[in-house]
Scaffold this active site. Structure first.
Site, mmCIF file in Angstrom:
data_model
loop_
_atom_site.group_PDB
_atom_site.id
_atom_site.type_symbol
_atom_site.label_atom_id
_atom_site.label_comp_id
_atom_site.label_asym_id
_atom_site.label_seq_id
_atom_site.Cartn_x
_atom_site.Cartn_y
_atom_site.Cartn_z
ATOM 1 N N HIS A 159 0.801 -1.286 -0.066
ATOM 2 C CA HIS A 159 -0.111 0.215 0.073
ATOM 3 C C HIS A 159 0.947 1.090 0.059
ATOM 4 C CE1 HIS A 159 -2.838 -2.969 2.346
ATOM 5 N NE2 HIS A 159 -2.495 -3.230 1.052
ATOM 6 N N VAL A 160 1.525 1.486 -1.046
ATOM 7 C CA VAL A 160 2.406 2.795 -1.251
ATOM 8 C C VAL A 160 1.273 3.705 -1.975
ATOM 9 C CG1 VAL A 160 4.888 2.145 -0.973
ATOM 10 C CG2 VAL A 160 3.552 1.779 -3.162
#
Lengths: 242, 586
Positions: free
Chosen positions: B517-518
């Site tokens: 989840h960047v």
């Protein structure tokens, strides 16, 4: 999460780690007090393949000694060599992983913080071999013999020194060699599908109770929620379905 | 010289979830769409069938479905005063490569974010005063509202056949669901997944403490399901091979399983695999995108693909990098606090506590990517921060998602790392351990950003993207506080052994998987001085260029990012139908 995955916590568990697990090398008699191998398991295990694809004779002796220290024959499994752990490591080094497949390999090569990952211009195979040579050199210097010639207690002590950074080499990061390459390969050798050469007869899956394939658990999910799962006694691997 | 190809109406970069959803809307209206995907189609390969699907070494350890780091990686430094180095084998997050992208190998956890997430700055300023937001935390509103996105959430959840329990239907709180859920028009399309043994223990403990636990929303199908497009999902096998794997049972909803098969039947749709986009051709004078340049990875030939409309729908990092490589928009400069491309780069703040129950059979291998039981009392701004030294929070869950033996075994602290005692601990605890995790928000910091690396290049000779990132004070304090709450819950679960209660510790470690989840880098907003794209995801410096994905989030919430990303993509699809018939600033 277990300590296996937490290099930062190494020191804390080392303080508590007993050395009860030290056991035999293939060529050495069991030391007094070591666990007796499960003869049933050994009997089921066919002779391990001994032709190496990557490791030379001295390197193979090193890795075989190492996997027998890390996986002594005991009530849980045969020794590391008989579990196929050395063969697994050899095959991985000779294969895409060992040759650096998928790793970024362009320079310049500079050393930095450990969190940025390994920065050596070596493939995993080259790093593995360079580490073996460096450790053997240090063992000759400190103990007068290569790693594979050491008594189990001495070999165990060497691994602990490497693992927590007390044994160093002027050119190679030995702690990283052990924790990032050797230890990772050891864990995979134990728990990957047996088709890769380690985990012979799914002995490690049996040990923990991982049932393996086919893992179509729609009904099991309810039936065995909170209960022992019968399939865990007799794990199936990819080879069983191929 | 690049060979010039026939002109297309819409060209989309990256064949993942966003591209599929946009294409679904566009091609329904007959609009011509070409998707360029660098990877292959894995649909009929060994990743998608038994027994080869169940190979932890191949797909998880060796990242068989992921970006090839040899071709392109990212460089990293924790502060801009350090020298960046290339991450030579990324462990922390795993972009996909191939049709379906990262959403082909995801777990499937599909949250709607908090109703106030799209107006987070306003929320905090209204509740705690303007000075509550530190000046180094550039939170900004999205310029759109949850209410505008709700119909698209609803559509996406029906397309992906989500399994779950509603907590808030049009403002009415529903027993058994998440009472903090943003209001939804309908119940979930399918009943929740089966609860795990760990979930049962967690549920009892959290209820005894006065919390309201609920089943996590899942894109793992609890039954057989027919979606509005006539595409089918089979029932989940609880095989524990979701994240990092394809689903041979078609029970995990993915773009490659549900959307691309439909799109391939539509005349105005085309997807080209092996197409590595290197550049967006841009007319600076006219402020227009002209098309893209890509490399055919099979032939080695470089092509120029002209288009009326260009959409960047690649992974977070690739969206940002392509804008930087193409010189579209000003690169963010943290010294001058100038420029927008690369700013508000965020991640996810993770922590957890291990639990060991001698007499409970956790059986971690009976699980799916979304078999989690959660509470939301301490997520985001669901609790009062007025006396707390941080903003944000975390979703807390007992999330047993798999029992894959290489990575997912747990042993109590103090266990040796090898030898007989190590084996003994594994034999004793494998089937009897679980964890309670906190998946936390990560707010932007002026010193966390993306730009082009001055030294390192990809295999095509182009600069790598550089991450300047670490978990800053706000996230460390938040994690410490929420993890204390996790510890209290764990005590109430009464395990025989409990691991240490520690919040997230820096520095950011590229070697350890945390989540994929960047977010951020091409953020959306109403003000061109602080955003790359408008609230309709239209680039401020090129009217016919659009960007979508988690790269447009100005912050990361305490949830997986897929829900709003899918809603934004569907809305963009509809916006592009309108734009295509009458191009203008939306």
């Amino acid at each position: 999460m277990s300590d296996e995955k937490k290099p930062n916590d190494r020191r804390s568990f080392l303080l508590q780690a007993g050395l009860a697990g030290v056991a035999s090398l293939t060529s050495v008699a069991l030391p007094a007090g070591a666990s007796t191998p499960d003869t049933a398991l050994i009997a089921k295990t066919e002779p391990a393949a001994r032709s190496f694809h990557s490791l030379g004779p001295e390197e193979a002796a090193f890795i075989e000694a190492l996997v027998n220290i890390m996986c002594p024959a005991d009530q849980f499994t045969p020794n590391g060599v008989d579990c196929g752990l050395a063969i697994y490591i050899d095959r991985q080094l000779a294969g895409p992983y060992g040759q650096g497949d998928g790793r970024y390999q362009s320079g310049p090569f500079k050393q930095g913080k450990p969190e940025l990952g390994l920065q050596l211009p070596l493939t995993p195979e080259q790093f593995c071999k360079a580490g073996i040579a460096a450790v053997n050199l240090a063992c000759k210097r400190d103990n007068g013999a290569t790693f594979d010639q050491l008594a189990p207690a001495a070999a165990q002590a060497v691994l602990e020194k490497i693992e927590d950074g007390r044994m160093t080499d002027p050119r190679l990061p030995l702690a990283s060699w052990f924790n990032d390459i050797i230890y990772a390969l050891f864990i995979e050798a134990c728990f990957a599908d047996p088709m890769y050469g380690g985990n012979r007869d799914a002995v490690f899956w049996k040990m923990i109770g991982y049932p393996g394939l086919p893992a179509t658990h729609t009904i099991d999910m309810v039936r065995y929620r909170g209960k022992p799962y019968p399939g865990a006694q007799n794990p199936k691997s990819i080879g069983d379905f191929s | 010289m690049a060979k010039r190809l026939p002109h297309r109406r819409v060209v989309i970069v990256g064949g993942g979830l966003c591209a599929a959803l946009i294409s679904r809307q566009l091609t329904a209206q007959g609009v011509d769409v070409l998707v360029l995907e660098r990877g292959i189609d894995h649909a009929n390969g060994p990743a998608a069938r038994l027994p080869s699907q169940r190979d932890e070494l191949r797909w998880a350890q060796r990242q068989g479905l992921m970006q090839n780091w040899q071709r392109e990686t990212y460089t990293l430094r924790h502060t801009r005063h350090e020298e960046s180095l290339p991450v030579r084998w990324m462990g922390a997050f795993l972009p996909g490569e191939g049709v379906g992208g990262a959403a082909s190998h995801w777990n499937g956890q599909t949250w709607r974010w908090s109703e106030y997430d799209p107006a987070l700055r306003t929320r905090y300023e209204t509740r705690y005063g303007k000075s509550a937001i530190p000046k180094e935390m550039p939170l900004q509103d999205w310029g759109t509202t949850y209410a505008e996105l709700e119909p698209y959430h609803d559509l996406f959840e029906k397309l992906f056949g989500l399994s779950g329990k509603a907590g808030n239907i049009e403002g009415l709180i529903q027993a058994g669901g998440n009472p903090f859920e943003a209001p939804r028009r309908d119940e979930y399309p399918q009943r929740p997944l089966e609860i795990t043994e760990a979930g049962i223990i967690f549920k009892a403990a959290t209820e005894s403490l006065g919390y309201r636990p609920f089943p996590g929303p899942a894109a793992n199908s609890s039954g057989t399901y027919l979606n509005p497009d006539g595409q089918r999902l089979g029932p989940c096998q609880y095989c524990g091979h979701c994240e990092r794997f394809l689903c041979e049972a078609h029970a995990k909803a993915t773009p490659d399983g549900l959307l691309y098969p439909l799109l391939r039947t539509r005349k105005s749709f085309e997807i080209r695999t092996h197409a590595q986009v290197l550049h967006i051709d841009y007319d600076r004078q006219a402020k227009r995108a002209l098309g893209v340049r890509y490399l055919d990875l099979e032939s080695g030939e470089e092509y120029q693909q002209p288009a009326d409309i260009v959409v960047l729908a690649a992974f977070t990092m690739s969206n940002t990098r392509l804008l930087l490589l193409s010189g579209i928009g000003a690169s963010y400069d943290p010294t001058a606090r100038h420029g927008v491309v690369g700013k508000n780069f965020c991640y996810q703040t993770q922590s957890g506590v291990g639990l060991f129950f001698r007499n409970r059979w956790i059986n971690p291998f009976l699980a799916a990517g979304c078999t989690l039981t959660a509470i939301d009392e301490y997520n985001n701004d669901n609790f009062d921060h007025s006396a707390l030294p941080f903003l944000g929070g975390a979703n807390i869950s007992a999330g047993v998602t798999n029992g894959r033996p290489i990575r997912s075994r747990s042993t109590p602290s103090g266990t040796p790392r090898w030898g007989t005692e190590w084996k003994k601990a594994n034999a004793e605890w494998y089937a009897h351990s679980c964890g309670v995790g906190a998946q936390g928000s990560c707010y932007p910091h002026v010193e966390n950003y993306l730009d082009l690396d001055p030294v390192y290049r990809d295999i095509y000779g182009l600069p790598l993207l550089r991450m300047t990132f670490d978990f800053r004070e706000n996230e460390v304090k938040m994690s410490r506080w929420v993890t204390e709450k996790v510890g209290e819950i764990c005590k109430a679960m009464a395990p025989d052994i409990m691991g240490p209660v520690k919040g997230l510790q820096g520095p950011f470690d590229s070697r350890v998987y945390q989540s994929t989840h960047v977010t951020g880098g091409t953020v959306m907003g109403a003000d061109p001085r602080s955003s790359v794209v408008s609230t309709h995801l239209q680039h401020w410096d090129a009217e016919n260029l659009f960007v979508v994905g988690a790269s447009v989030y100005p912050h990361n919430s305490g949830y997986n990012p897929t829900g709003p990303l899918a809603a934004l993509a569907l809305r963009l699809g509809d916006d592009l139908v309108r734009y295509s018939s009458r191009p203008r600033q939306l």
